[in-house]
Design a protein around this motif. Structure first.
Motif, PDB file in Angstrom:
ATOM      1  N   SER A 385       0.844  -1.291   0.015  1.00 57.32           N
ATOM      2  CA  SER A 385       0.072   0.058  -0.027  1.00 57.32           C
ATOM      3  C   SER A 385       0.811   1.452  -0.012  1.00 57.32           C
ATOM      4  O   SER A 385       0.507   2.367  -0.475  1.00 57.32           O
ATOM      5  CB  SER A 385      -0.929  -0.007   1.182  1.00 57.32           C
ATOM      6  OG  SER A 385      -1.717  -1.029   1.155  1.00 57.32           O
ATOM      7  N   ARG A 669      -3.109  10.356   0.738  1.00 58.84           N
ATOM      8  CA  ARG A 669      -4.374  10.028   0.539  1.00 58.84           C
ATOM      9  C   ARG A 669      -4.520   8.683  -0.217  1.00 58.84           C
ATOM     10  O   ARG A 669      -5.300   8.089   0.143  1.00 58.84           O
ATOM     11  CB  ARG A 669      -5.046  11.043  -0.628  1.00 58.84           C
ATOM     12  CG  ARG A 669      -5.817  12.074   0.078  1.00 58.84           C
ATOM     13  CD  ARG A 669      -6.746  13.021  -0.661  1.00 58.84           C
ATOM     14  NE  ARG A 669      -6.159  13.060  -2.079  1.00 58.84           N
ATOM     15  CZ  ARG A 669      -5.430  14.477  -2.440  1.00 58.84           C
ATOM     16  NH1 ARG A 669      -5.267  14.998  -1.532  1.00 58.84           N
ATOM     17  NH2 ARG A 669      -5.168  14.449  -3.556  1.00 58.84           N
ATOM     18  N   LYS A 672      -3.677   5.913   2.329  1.00 57.33           N
ATOM     19  CA  LYS A 672      -4.863   5.523   3.137  1.00 57.33           C
ATOM     20  C   LYS A 672      -5.935   4.864   2.338  1.00 57.33           C
ATOM     21  O   LYS A 672      -6.545   3.757   2.853  1.00 57.33           O
ATOM     22  CB  LYS A 672      -5.542   6.787   3.679  1.00 57.33           C
ATOM     23  CG  LYS A 672      -4.626   7.453   4.853  1.00 57.33           C
ATOM     24  CD  LYS A 672      -5.519   8.899   5.266  1.00 57.33           C
ATOM     25  CE  LYS A 672      -4.341   9.537   6.294  1.00 57.33           C
ATOM     26  NZ  LYS A 672      -4.803  11.014   6.473  1.00 57.33           N
ATOM     27  N   PHE A 673      -6.200   5.133   1.114  1.00 50.91           N
ATOM     28  CA  PHE A 673      -6.888   4.420   0.256  1.00 50.91           C
ATOM     29  C   PHE A 673      -6.582   3.163   0.038  1.00 50.91           C
ATOM     30  O   PHE A 673      -7.422   2.239   0.266  1.00 50.91           O
ATOM     31  CB  PHE A 673      -7.329   5.326  -1.044  1.00 50.91           C
ATOM     32  CG  PHE A 673      -8.028   4.681  -2.058  1.00 50.91           C
ATOM     33  CD1 PHE A 673      -9.533   4.948  -2.111  1.00 50.91           C
ATOM     34  CD2 PHE A 673      -7.439   4.232  -3.304  1.00 50.91           C
ATOM     35  CE1 PHE A 673     -10.428   4.465  -2.884  1.00 50.91           C
ATOM     36  CE2 PHE A 673      -8.596   3.800  -4.289  1.00 50.91           C
ATOM     37  CZ  PHE A 673      -9.671   3.759  -4.084  1.00 50.91           C
ATOM     38  N   ASN A 674      -5.371   2.683  -0.466  1.00 53.72           N
ATOM     39  CA  ASN A 674      -4.777   1.651  -0.550  1.00 53.72           C
ATOM     40  C   ASN A 674      -4.927   0.600   0.562  1.00 53.72           C
ATOM     41  O   ASN A 674      -5.447  -0.420   0.475  1.00 53.72           O
ATOM     42  CB  ASN A 674      -3.241   1.624  -0.864  1.00 53.72           C
ATOM     43  CG  ASN A 674      -2.982   2.168  -2.462  1.00 53.72           C
ATOM     44  OD1 ASN A 674      -3.846   2.357  -3.117  1.00 53.72           O
ATOM     45  ND2 ASN A 674      -1.794   2.633  -2.478  1.00 53.72           N
ATOM     46  N   ILE A 675      -4.754   1.120   1.829  1.00 50.69           N
ATOM     47  CA  ILE A 675      -4.872   0.294   2.880  1.00 50.69           C
ATOM     48  C   ILE A 675      -6.231   0.044   3.125  1.00 50.69           C
ATOM     49  O   ILE A 675      -6.744  -1.341   3.410  1.00 50.69           O
ATOM     50  CB  ILE A 675      -4.511   1.028   4.218  1.00 50.69           C
ATOM     51  CG1 ILE A 675      -2.842   1.395   4.095  1.00 50.69           C
ATOM     52  CG2 ILE A 675      -4.743   0.396   5.550  1.00 50.69           C
ATOM     53  CD1 ILE A 675      -2.346   2.281   5.288  1.00 50.69           C
ATOM     54  N   GLY A 676      -7.336   0.925   2.828  1.00 57.72           N
ATOM     55  CA  GLY A 676      -8.706   0.754   2.755  1.00 57.72           C
ATOM     56  C   GLY A 676      -9.218  -0.312   2.055  1.00 57.72           C
ATOM     57  O   GLY A 676     -10.026  -1.381   2.358  1.00 57.72           O
ATOM     58  N   VAL A 677      -8.665  -0.434   0.762  1.00 56.67           N
ATOM     59  CA  VAL A 677      -8.969  -1.231  -0.298  1.00 56.67           C
ATOM     60  C   VAL A 677      -8.622  -2.506  -0.077  1.00 56.67           C
ATOM     61  O   VAL A 677      -9.183  -3.718  -0.005  1.00 56.67           O
ATOM     62  CB  VAL A 677      -8.315  -0.805  -1.627  1.00 56.67           C
ATOM     63  CG1 VAL A 677      -8.645  -1.976  -2.656  1.00 56.67           C
ATOM     64  CG2 VAL A 677      -9.205   0.634  -2.313  1.00 56.67           C
ATOM     65  N   MET A 679      -7.564  -4.038   3.055  1.00 51.14           N
ATOM     66  CA  MET A 679      -8.206  -4.444   4.116  1.00 51.14           C
ATOM     67  C   MET A 679      -9.656  -4.827   3.879  1.00 51.14           C
ATOM     68  O   MET A 679     -10.272  -6.043   4.410  1.00 51.14           O
ATOM     69  CB  MET A 679      -8.033  -3.579   5.359  1.00 51.14           C
ATOM     70  CG  MET A 679      -6.584  -3.534   5.816  1.00 51.14           C
ATOM     71  SD  MET A 679      -5.920  -4.894   6.269  1.00 51.14           S
ATOM     72  CE  MET A 679      -6.768  -5.582   7.646  1.00 51.14           C
ATOM     73  N   GLY A 680     -10.448  -3.873   2.987  1.00 55.04           N
ATOM     74  CA  GLY A 680     -11.637  -3.865   2.854  1.00 55.04           C
ATOM     75  C   GLY A 680     -11.955  -5.212   1.875  1.00 55.04           C
ATOM     76  O   GLY A 680     -13.100  -6.049   2.264  1.00 55.04           O
TER      77      GLY A 680
END
Length: 723
Positions: A385, A669, A672-677, A679-680
């Motif tokens: 990420s 940004r 953070k977006f990569n971590i969210g994707v 983990m999501g």
């Protein structure tokens, strides 16, 4: 320490595991392996054959030894000590050839992997079509061949890790493959092997693309120079040049190192240093940077710095070093990944055991679900990420002549909400000029001022001399010149005593009320006053101002637009001057009459309320730069600017600062977006186990999809629209 370039690192997690293994070797406790830059730093006593063997287990290999080795470095403020090998000039061209050979090898290696994956896919599709048409044995054999082609190296590594009770992605994949085969899921086991092979390839290619972009940036360094000795020209490696040497630079050639023009006239492209595309005119006695390109005329240059001490060498070294530092986010992800995999293994065990034992579930069905959960335990997308985005962000800014000394500073730059500016030389040009003159004695005023200031190098004296020169009067010499600290100068001119300085230097006079009113009026206008007087009266006064940079107002406006809430100006000048400049440029706050230690206090005070960046010229602002969360220096490559700050604007203006902050915010940004994707998608995959819908191929696709996605999104940072 010896530095090696390593190729074939498949993922950040694997690089960490390899570093851990190398550190177990004799003298290997100081070894570092960076996934971001692909560099391995080793103590020279570490047995290289054993290191190569460890790397080989992960399909990685040492490409070559870098041309110089680092004796040590200090990341805190860019003070990097490095020793250069004596035979650098010989290794340089050799390494360049070596790079080409290994680039070819790496390219061939990728083609081989792609070929293997295509062959596996063709066999796999063939097996699906033959299912039901041919014997079960034939179909299983085809599945086995396809799985072995794409997954044999993962399987071998996984078995070794299992024996050593080391649980990483290869171990998890091996357990999943063996488990799937044991319950007869041949089709899915093969698909998982193929998808995992494809995932690893894409992961490696993404990081390679980011590194390639960085390496292209680092290739601006010239290799050779034309040395002029007693009228004879000789082509020599730039590493052999010494201070005082004279070199000839012809049109289209790169200037080998920092120097001064001895003769000739030309325009020079300094974009490699400053990021500015417009050429700069150069003539006799003007400074030039190594790495800049001579456009049209032939110029002779005196070398002022050996290449390793030049601005370009320092920049390239620091940009390379910048990739090595770990950001707080990366450190957190790596720590999280350490615990994530064991937790997933516990979850997988519970999925396998709990439903059949307590809920009457089918053992085979829940074993299958548990194996799928194991694959979700791969933290590759999560670990990826951050590094590609950071390398891309550092590269993008370096292309623009903005030197960021590490990922940690890039992350911090994207977080700042307050920017503190030094006034002189930052928001203003730092070149005082006479804005207004008041003359009471036309015959003596300029003649006396010129005579007294003639030999002074003080910036105010230079401004006065420019004004005197405009009048065209003849300047004679003054005698008995005596500087009075904090006041001005006392001198004798044509047999009479004169005073030149601020109001305090006029204490021997009673100033008439109308002249005092003029003094107050000029001070209210924000001008710095220099008065001239004899023993009885004031002859006149200069109202001196520091010219505001053209871009200051638009830069402050752009910073506010980009989310900087507070812009604060700090200056040693009096409050009225501070107010005048502050209003002209549009900062939100300003403070005048500050000593260097007062600036430090003010920066610390601002830092207690938010994240503060301090911008100065890197010389007299060093304490304030160091006390801010992030120090930003501008100075067109001055040593002090490069050494003091965390971020260096290689131009002599603030024009590129909003863009640097914009890129840094975008990097944050995207991370953070990569971590969210990543983990999501894993969370969705895990939730699918509740109704029993999770399959092996969905599990691998959740990780693979996340890996491809975070790689592509991170690489978009490198895209720069032409302005």
């Amino acid at each position: 320490m010896i530095e090696y370039r390593v190729k074939g690192l498949s993922c950040g997690n694997c690089a960490q595991a390899l570093e851990h293994e190398i550190r177990q070797l004799e003298h290997g406790d100081t070894a570092t392996l960076s996934y971001n830059s692909g560099k391995l730093n080793l103590d020279e006593r570490v047995p290289l054959d054993k290191v190569k063997k460890i790397l080989k287990n992960d399909r990685a290999y040492i490409e070559n030894k870098n041309a110089h080795s680092h004796a040590g470095h200090n990341h805190a403020h860019g003070e990097h000590a490095h020793s250069h090998s004596h035979n650098h000039d010989h290794t340089h061209s050799h390494d360049h050839d070596d790079d080409n050979d290994h680039d070819h090898d790496h390219s061939q290696g990728n083609k081989k992997i792609i070929g293997t994956l295509i062959a596996s896919t063709v066999i796999y599709v063939g097996a699906i079509f033959m299912d039901g048409q041919a014997s079960d044995f034939s179909v299983i054999a085809l599945y086995l061949i396809a799985a072995a082609l794409s997954g044999y190296s993962t399987f071998l590594k996984g078995l070794k890790n299992l024996i050593r009770l080391k649980f990483n992605i290869d171990t998890l994949m091996t357990i999943a493959l063996v488990g799937a085969v044991s319950i007869g899921e041949w089709k899915e086991a093969t698909l998982v092997a193929i998808l995992f092979g494809l995932n690893e390839l894409l992961e490696g290619l993404g990081m390679e693309k980011a590194r390639r972009s960085m390496e292209t940036l680092l290739q601006v360094a010239p290799k050779e120079a034309t040395l002029l000795v007693e009228g004879k020209e000789t082509v020599v490696p730039i590493t052999t040049l010494q201070v005082g040497d004279t070199v000839i630079v012809k049109p289209g050639e790169k200037i080998p190192s920092d120097g001064t023009v001895l003769s000739g006239k030309s325009s020079v492209n300094e974009s490699a240093i400053t990021g500015e595309s417009l050429p700069v005119e150069k003539s006799k006695d003007e400074p030039v940077f190594g790495g800049s390109i001579n456009n049209e005329g032939v110029i002779h240059i005196r070398i002022e710095k050996a290449y390793e001490d030049s601005s370009l060498a320092k920049i390239l070294h620091l940009v390379e070093e910048a990739q090595e530092t770990k950001t707080p986010t990366e450190l957190f992800i790596n720590k999280f990944a350490k615990y994530y995999t064991p937790l997933i293994m516990i979850a997988a065990a519970l999925v396998i055991v709990v439903p059949p034992l307590f809920l009457g579930g089918d053992w085979t069905e829940w074993l299958y679900q548990g194996l799928a959960v194991l694959i979700v335990g791969c933290p590759c997308a999560l670990i990826l990420s951050s590094p590609i985005a950071i390398v891309a962000g550092i590269t993008r800014n370096a292309r623009n002549g903005i030197l960021i000394k590490g990922g940690v500073f890039l992350e911090q730059l994207g977080k700042i909400d307050t920017l503190a500016f030094d006034k002189t030389g930052t928001l203003t040009k730092g070149e005082p000029y006479v804005e207004q003159s008041v003359v009471y004695d036309e015959i003596r005023f300029l003649a006396v001022a010129g005579a007294i200031e003639k030999s002074s190098s003080h910036p105010l004296a230079k401004a006065i001399m420019k004004e005197v020169a405009r009048s065209g009067i003849e300047i004679k010499d003054a005698e008995d010149i005596e500087a009075v600290s904090g006041r001005g100068i006392v001198a004798t001119y044509e047999g009479n005593k004169y005073w030149l300085g601020n109001e305090k230097s006029m204490e021997h006079l009673t100033i008439p009320q109308d002249i005092q009113a003029t003094i107050e009026q000029l001070k209210q206008s924000g001008l710095t006053l220099v008065l001239a007087a004899d023993e009885n009266q004031i002859l006149g006064m200069f109202g001196i101002s520091d010219e505001i940079r053209e871009e200051s107002k638009s830069v402050i406006k752009a910073l506010h637009k980009n989310g900087i809430r507070h812009t604060v100006m700090l200056t040693g000048d009096h409050q009225k001057t501070a107010e005048k400049v502050a209003k002209a440029v549009g900062v939100t706050e300003y403070y005048g009459n500050l000593l260097p230690e007062d600036k430090v206090t003010k920066v610390k005070e601002l830092a207690s309320k938010g994240t503060v960046g301090m911008i100065g010229d890197g010389i007299n602002d060093a304490p304030a730069l160091a006390s801010a969360q992030i120090g930003i220096a501008m100075g067109k490559g001055t040593d002090s600017a490069i050494e003091t700050a965390d971020v260096v604007l290689m131009q002599d203006h603030l024009g590129k600062l909003p863009e640097a902050i914009k890129v840094a915010r975008r990097v944050n940004r995207i991370i953070k977006f990569n971590i969210g994707v990543s983990m999501g998608l894993k969370l969705i995959a895990l939730l699918l186990t509740i109704p029993g819908w999770l399959t092996l191929w969905v599990a691998i696709l959740s990780d693979m999809g996340a890996t491809i996605f975070v790689t592509l999104v991170s690489l978009t940072i490198l895209i720069q629209r032409k302005s």
